[in-house]
Design a protein around this motif. Sequence first.
Motif, mmCIF file in Angstrom:
data_model
loop_
_atom_site.group_PDB
_atom_site.id
_atom_site.type_symbol
_atom_site.label_atom_id
_atom_site.label_comp_id
_atom_site.label_asym_id
_atom_site.label_seq_id
_atom_site.Cartn_x
_atom_site.Cartn_y
_atom_site.Cartn_z
ATOM 1 N N LEU A 67 10.970 2.869 1.792
ATOM 2 C CA LEU A 67 10.165 3.209 0.616
ATOM 3 C C LEU A 67 10.975 4.066 -0.347
ATOM 4 O O LEU A 67 10.980 3.839 -1.562
ATOM 5 N N CYS A 80 3.327 9.855 -1.280
ATOM 6 C CA CYS A 80 2.399 9.143 -0.396
ATOM 7 C C CYS A 80 1.096 9.919 -0.312
ATOM 8 O O CYS A 80 1.091 11.099 0.037
ATOM 9 N N ALA A 123 2.741 5.319 -2.537
ATOM 10 C CA ALA A 123 2.195 4.689 -1.341
ATOM 11 C C ALA A 123 0.901 5.398 -0.950
ATOM 12 O O ALA A 123 0.665 6.545 -1.321
ATOM 13 N N VAL A 175 1.201 0.722 -3.307
ATOM 14 C CA VAL A 175 1.652 0.203 -2.015
ATOM 15 C C VAL A 175 0.796 0.832 -0.921
ATOM 16 O O VAL A 175 0.933 2.011 -0.608
ATOM 17 N N ASN A 176 -0.120 0.046 -0.375
ATOM 18 C CA ASN A 176 -0.940 0.540 0.727
ATOM 19 C C ASN A 176 -0.240 0.278 2.051
ATOM 20 O O ASN A 176 0.166 -0.855 2.323
ATOM 21 N N ILE A 177 -0.116 1.327 2.849
ATOM 22 C CA ILE A 177 0.347 1.169 4.230
ATOM 23 C C ILE A 177 -0.881 1.379 5.111
ATOM 24 O O ILE A 177 -1.470 2.465 5.122
ATOM 25 N N ALA A 196 8.462 -3.495 3.675
ATOM 26 C CA ALA A 196 8.150 -2.395 2.753
ATOM 27 C C ALA A 196 8.815 -2.634 1.408
ATOM 28 O O ALA A 196 8.195 -2.443 0.346
ATOM 29 N N VAL A 239 6.911 -3.066 -2.233
ATOM 30 C CA VAL A 239 7.199 -2.296 -3.449
ATOM 31 C C VAL A 239 7.560 -3.256 -4.584
ATOM 32 O O VAL A 239 7.130 -3.077 -5.732
#
Lengths: 516, 516
Positions: free
Chosen positions: A14, A22, A70, A97-99, A142, A146
């Motif tokens: 990331l 984040c 994120a 960007v969802n984790i 990842a 992005v």
Amino acid sequence: MSEMNGAESLVRSLLQSGVDTCFTNPGTSEMHFVAALDQVPGMRSVLALFEGVATGAADGYYRMASKPAATLLHLGPGLANGISNLHNAKKAGSGVVNIVGQHAASHLELDAPLTADIEGLARPVSHWVETSLSAADVGRDAARAVQAARSAPGQVATLILPSDTAWTPGGQVAPALPVPTREPVEAEMLEQAVAALSGPDSLLLLGGEALSAENLERAGRIAAATGCALLSEWANARVERGAGRVPVARVPYPIDMALEALSRFRRIVLLGARPPIGFFAYPGKPAVLTHPEAEIIALADWAADLDGALAGLERAVGAAGVVPVLAPPVAPGTVSGPCTPESVAAVLGQHIPEGAIVVDESVTTGRAFHGATLGAAPHTWINNCGGSIGYSLAAAIGAAIACPDRRVMTLTGDGSAMYMPQALWTMAREGLDITVVIWANRSYRILLGELSGVGVMNPGPRALDMLSLERPAIDWVAQAQSLGVPAVRVERAEEFAVALERGFAEAGPKLIEVLL
Amino acid sequence: MSEMNGAESLVRSLLQSGVDTCFTNPGTSEMHFVAALDQVPGMRSVLALFEGVATGAADGYYRMASKPAATLLHLGPGLANGISNLHNAKKAGSGVVNIVGQHAASHLELDAPLTADIEGLARPVSHWVETSLSAADVGRDAARAVQAARSAPGQVATLILPSDTAWTPGGQVAPALPVPTREPVEAEMLEQAVAALSGPDSLLLLGGEALSAENLERAGRIAAATGCALLSEWANARVERGAGRVPVARVPYPIDMALEALSRFRRIVLLGARPPIGFFAYPGKPAVLTHPEAEIIALADWAADLDGALAGLERAVGAAGVVPVLAPPVAPGTVSGPCTPESVAAVLGQHIPEGAIVVDESVTTGRAFHGATLGAAPHTWINNCGGSIGYSLAAAIGAAIACPDRRVMTLTGDGSAMYMPQALWTMAREGLDITVVIWANRSYRILLGELSGVGVMNPGPRALDMLSLERPAIDWVAQAQSLGVPAVRVERAEEFAVALERGFAEAGPKLIEVLL
């Protein structure tokens, strides 16, 4: 490298792709990602007490940083709590960007309590959804997430990481992937637009990146050269405005006002904007807001190269040396009397500080704000583009983290603010310079208008009771203080002005409850 | 009849099918349904400030009323905000009828800001999803939704109503549809179960309706007659317990304790319970909690006729006249000293009032509660079955509305409670007799344990900071008061006991912040 687990490769990848912030609400399945924060310097992690705060913050962050943050969310239910603000982000063109953690593959088949169809939940609000299959894939996935999020306009990318991909060795750091470029407009469309923009029955309707300060200057010169009108969409992800900038009115929200505002235009050029339509359908009223005979020229959608389109248009109409109309500064003075939508609008016009970022969710109270603040000190204005209320406290967090040197102001109705009051705690924890203004009309005021709008003419007491927030009245000062944010209540316009200035003078968040 | 619009036919059809309670957070597209509340008497409408409160309340309502309530939610984002508690409801087998507004069909194609894939969002948490096509369909579709929700176990049914189906005349009231009956267990399975239940290495594992007071009596007699052990699942939708009832321990949550508790059993009969598995996967540990050589006899799943299954089993093992072991009453007395998980457990054992409904979301603080309250006055205990934290304040609302003559107690960690604190406002508005107890350990305490559980042995300061709620500390007394709920803070066990008794003596909600 072989000692690195998937979680660490995630954080490092990331960072390689430029994601260094984040917004988190983690659980057991995300513990390795949390642990990796200590192994890898450079990732700012911001804790939220509710996932919608995390996703809304990512939306606000993108709008000001022009790059994605994120989020770190706990399984399907954690993602679910973030969906409504992801909906807003998607409609605003904000890259996120969802984790999302997931059970280990071997655990999924057992149908444990937290098992849910995460991909199914993600898809309606995501442009890109994938699940990593092994620790070795996490870094590359990842980088791809992005890349998707950095498209134009920004996209919502959701990467689902089974917990075993986090804890298993074999993580590989991936380099950043190229960001797709914006498409230029076609010469033929540009010619059509040039032919259309002439006189007061022609309109240049702006949206997206066309509302940057530089592009607004170009639009102002084009309008001065051609005699066309300028308008923006009702809701804009971000617009630069204030004294000395090119003022652009919005297409109004109320259906009758919108129809009236657009009725005179016969040629409409869209530049980053969509064809104007009603927010809702109303019985017996049109949903398309433009005149039936209006010609719509879709010069450039919000994904196109809007900088280039405006520069090209400016050249083609010969507007390069033309002087645009600029907003004059608001006259200084003191507003006094009880707080009303009109008096607080005047106070805002005088007191929005230079460089402020205004995150607006004022709903009914804010109908007069646009005009009253056109000549305020230069500032950025942010709207909710998805219509899911409760976005503004969260979005303000992201804006403040993206721009630590600027004052953020959140203007929100009380009904909207109660969707995600948990955001106040994160503002306090991070010491963010945010002034939260709550318009306390103690009702879902907009729905009173909507009742008649959809044809309910004599609502009874039980219906009206569903729109009232008076029983009990919410004490916003206590609400803010309970979450660590200093707060004050005002009832008069002059008190409101004083409270604003005091808040601006102090570091950290401040809440002002304005009784209307 | 032809003058009735779809909205009115909805309300009348829900009432015909026995649904007389609706938890609402409406918007423009639902205004006709709100208006219909005044036309049709008999539907209790309860306003929530956040949709997760509405869906969580419907879950709690079902558990105590044994019939579904409706929710009224605003388009895709409104549904989205309710998804996490629908996940919990689905995992608990709670029947819920969601009514979700949608744009008029003609408006959908315009992609207005609030347009979303509502069916896609609904499917992961719904057993039944349909969109009505016309006003004439609404009544029948509502009856079908209720029929689905009333299955055994209860199901989540989501009915999507475009706004034009609400405002168009031609609504038809539909009669109630028959509710599916529960399947009896097979004679052959019963024989296997009878053969298996013998001696202390055999286990009768109970879940769902097997935990009613009457069924627990039967299970107690079966255990006394056969020598088998009794356990319930870790999380139970509803269990009747207290002095004079058959005490049943739960399979523990911590993976090592669960493995230990189940290790001696070689024959396990499932009665409304699923095979025991870990809540999460942990590296190097099994996910199936039973001994590898254990024989699992799935006598009856949670959808089966559990009353009949237990009665049949009781007859088959000759337990009819046997005296079961019953829980003796807790010894009276006074607990003193600082509030700790152990001391507050003892206070609860002495002070849970007869007939109370305890909605438990105590997470780490509650590990000792089960044993300490087995001999409390007879009461009902409710667990979160889906693992999505933040359900208990909302579920308490539904339980209190279903059982207005009983005291409801919510026991919740501070981290969990901050997911949906808006529920406090609805408690105040409706004057519900709910005692909310907040265990203020000012951390996501459970995650500290989970860190080591998943193999993170030396978490650094940045990781630990993501689990801390100390900066700032949440003032729960101010939080409650801001939403109209009287509140008090206690630090000692004897103060906690006094605060509980004071709260029970007064009508309406009361919050007690317990500093641990």
